[in-house]
Design an enzyme around this catalytic site. Sequence first.
Site, mmCIF file in Angstrom:
data_model
loop_
_atom_site.group_PDB
_atom_site.id
_atom_site.type_symbol
_atom_site.label_atom_id
_atom_site.label_comp_id
_atom_site.label_asym_id
_atom_site.label_seq_id
_atom_site.Cartn_x
_atom_site.Cartn_y
_atom_site.Cartn_z
ATOM 1 N N ASP A 19 0.857 -1.190 0.000
ATOM 2 C CA ASP A 19 0.000 0.000 0.000
ATOM 3 C C ASP A 19 0.891 1.237 0.000
ATOM 4 O O ASP A 19 2.064 1.170 0.373
ATOM 5 C CB ASP A 19 -0.930 0.023 1.227
ATOM 6 C CG ASP A 19 -1.850 1.250 1.228
ATOM 7 O OD1 ASP A 19 -2.465 1.522 0.182
ATOM 8 O OD2 ASP A 19 -1.914 1.964 2.246
ATOM 9 N N SER A 20 0.308 2.380 -0.368
ATOM 10 C CA SER A 20 1.067 3.627 -0.331
ATOM 11 C C SER A 20 1.397 4.030 1.104
ATOM 12 O O SER A 20 2.197 4.932 1.317
ATOM 13 C CB SER A 20 0.253 4.744 -0.987
ATOM 14 O OG SER A 20 -0.928 4.948 -0.244
ATOM 15 N N TYR B 93 -0.324 8.592 -2.957
ATOM 16 C CA TYR B 93 -0.098 8.266 -4.363
ATOM 17 C C TYR B 93 -1.175 8.912 -5.254
ATOM 18 O O TYR B 93 -0.930 9.222 -6.410
ATOM 19 C CB TYR B 93 -0.176 6.749 -4.573
ATOM 20 C CG TYR B 93 1.066 5.951 -4.235
ATOM 21 C CD1 TYR B 93 2.118 6.487 -3.497
ATOM 22 C CD2 TYR B 93 1.189 4.635 -4.678
ATOM 23 C CE1 TYR B 93 3.238 5.723 -3.197
ATOM 24 C CE2 TYR B 93 2.314 3.870 -4.396
ATOM 25 C CZ TYR B 93 3.337 4.413 -3.654
ATOM 26 O OH TYR B 93 4.446 3.653 -3.373
ATOM 27 N N GLY B 94 -2.370 9.044 -4.702
ATOM 28 C CA GLY B 94 -3.542 9.442 -5.492
ATOM 29 C C GLY B 94 -3.394 10.651 -6.390
ATOM 30 O O GLY B 94 -3.877 10.647 -7.521
ATOM 31 N N CYS C 109 -4.283 -1.580 -2.053
ATOM 32 C CA CYS C 109 -4.321 -0.172 -2.445
ATOM 33 C C CYS C 109 -5.111 -0.068 -3.743
ATOM 34 O O CYS C 109 -4.758 -0.706 -4.743
ATOM 35 C CB CYS C 109 -2.883 0.320 -2.651
ATOM 36 S SG CYS C 109 -2.758 2.006 -3.263
ATOM 37 N N ASN C 110 -6.178 0.702 -3.721
ATOM 38 C CA ASN C 110 -7.012 0.858 -4.917
ATOM 39 C C ASN C 110 -6.271 1.594 -6.025
ATOM 40 O O ASN C 110 -6.400 1.275 -7.195
ATOM 41 C CB ASN C 110 -8.274 1.647 -4.577
ATOM 42 C CG ASN C 110 -9.254 0.856 -3.750
ATOM 43 O OD1 ASN C 110 -10.221 0.322 -4.259
ATOM 44 N ND2 ASN C 110 -9.007 0.752 -2.451
ATOM 45 N N THR C 111 -5.488 2.607 -5.629
ATOM 46 C CA THR C 111 -4.807 3.435 -6.620
ATOM 47 C C THR C 111 -3.791 2.599 -7.391
ATOM 48 O O THR C 111 -3.708 2.666 -8.624
ATOM 49 C CB THR C 111 -4.127 4.631 -5.917
ATOM 50 O OG1 THR C 111 -5.082 5.240 -5.044
ATOM 51 C CG2 THR C 111 -3.629 5.651 -6.903
ATOM 52 N N GLU D 165 -2.930 9.267 7.327
ATOM 53 C CA GLU D 165 -1.476 9.087 7.466
ATOM 54 C C GLU D 165 -0.934 9.887 8.661
ATOM 55 O O GLU D 165 0.021 9.479 9.296
ATOM 56 C CB GLU D 165 -0.757 9.531 6.180
ATOM 57 C CG GLU D 165 -0.857 8.522 5.042
ATOM 58 C CD GLU D 165 -0.082 7.227 5.273
ATOM 59 O OE1 GLU D 165 1.027 7.258 5.834
ATOM 60 O OE2 GLU D 165 -0.605 6.157 4.886
ATOM 61 N N THR E 201 -8.165 2.101 0.569
ATOM 62 C CA THR E 201 -8.042 1.275 1.778
ATOM 63 C C THR E 201 -7.753 2.104 3.035
ATOM 64 O O THR E 201 -7.830 1.580 4.142
ATOM 65 C CB THR E 201 -6.947 0.209 1.588
ATOM 66 O OG1 THR E 201 -5.736 0.855 1.177
ATOM 67 C CG2 THR E 201 -7.365 -0.816 0.560
ATOM 68 N N HIS E 202 -7.443 3.386 2.865
ATOM 69 C CA HIS E 202 -7.294 4.248 4.041
ATOM 70 C C HIS E 202 -8.659 4.602 4.658
ATOM 71 O O HIS E 202 -8.748 4.927 5.839
ATOM 72 C CB HIS E 202 -6.592 5.559 3.667
ATOM 73 C CG HIS E 202 -5.100 5.464 3.505
ATOM 74 N ND1 HIS E 202 -4.509 4.800 2.472
ATOM 75 C CD2 HIS E 202 -4.093 5.956 4.265
ATOM 76 C CE1 HIS E 202 -3.186 4.903 2.591
ATOM 77 N NE2 HIS E 202 -2.904 5.597 3.674
#
Length: 264
Positions: free
Chosen positions: A10-11, A42-43, A73-75, A152, A184-185
Amino acid sequence: MDNRPIGFLDSGVGGLTVVKELRRQLPHETIVYIGDSARAPYGPRPAEQIKAFTWDMVNFLLTKNVKMIVFACNTATAVAWEEVKAKLTIPVLGVILPGSSAAIKNTQAGRIGVIATPMTVKSDIYQQKIKLLAPQMQVTSLACPKFVPIVESNEVKSSVAKKIVYETLAPLIGRIDTLILGCTHYPLLRPLIQNVMGPDVRLIDSGAECIRDVSVLLNYFQINASRLVKDRQNLFYTTASVERFRHIALEWLEEDINVERVTL
Ligand code: DGL
């Protein structure tokens, strides 16, 4: 049987929401996790850069002898999953298909909302997958660029978080009956999101849904871990602050974990 670990990427800390579900459904599996918090979010980044960063994480996980990789991570799933999946010989899972099918199963009125990072929304991938599976669905997508930084920086309980979630989601109120948390955040903001959307809106956690697919694939390839292994050691790596990662993990997973800092 295969006792090698499952790799998660994940980011940042968002993939912990996917790990939580793995711990619940498949507690005998071992985890290696990499979160690239130093370069999150990342988005808002260009697709080529997200792809390159994702390959950095994939290559790191491959050095840990993983038997499967989960894009938590979706991105990263939106821009790099197809390419990585085609190049690796181990199974690689993303979170977008499981999230899409869960939303289709859950919606009553056929009005699905998707909240995600700017890149996931720009890629239009949820809309495409949902329409492919169920063309009659109405899909409304909304980018929420301020959500990942709140998570974050571990400010999910602050009054600022409450205000931002309310202001961002206001355009969706009353328009949908099911909402995909397409990052996912976002499950870390779930109580605030549910509060703004109201109790009748079903929230779909794309990461949690993906663990059902992990289970199916482990069975299909017969690579489940043995339940008899005693001292399995989960490893968590971050590219930023170990303390912050551990703190968020402790609250979210309700267990203390080993975290190491790495440079990708
Ligand atoms: N957890 C990532 C996702 O699911 C967040 C991406 C970001 O860092 O913006 O999309």
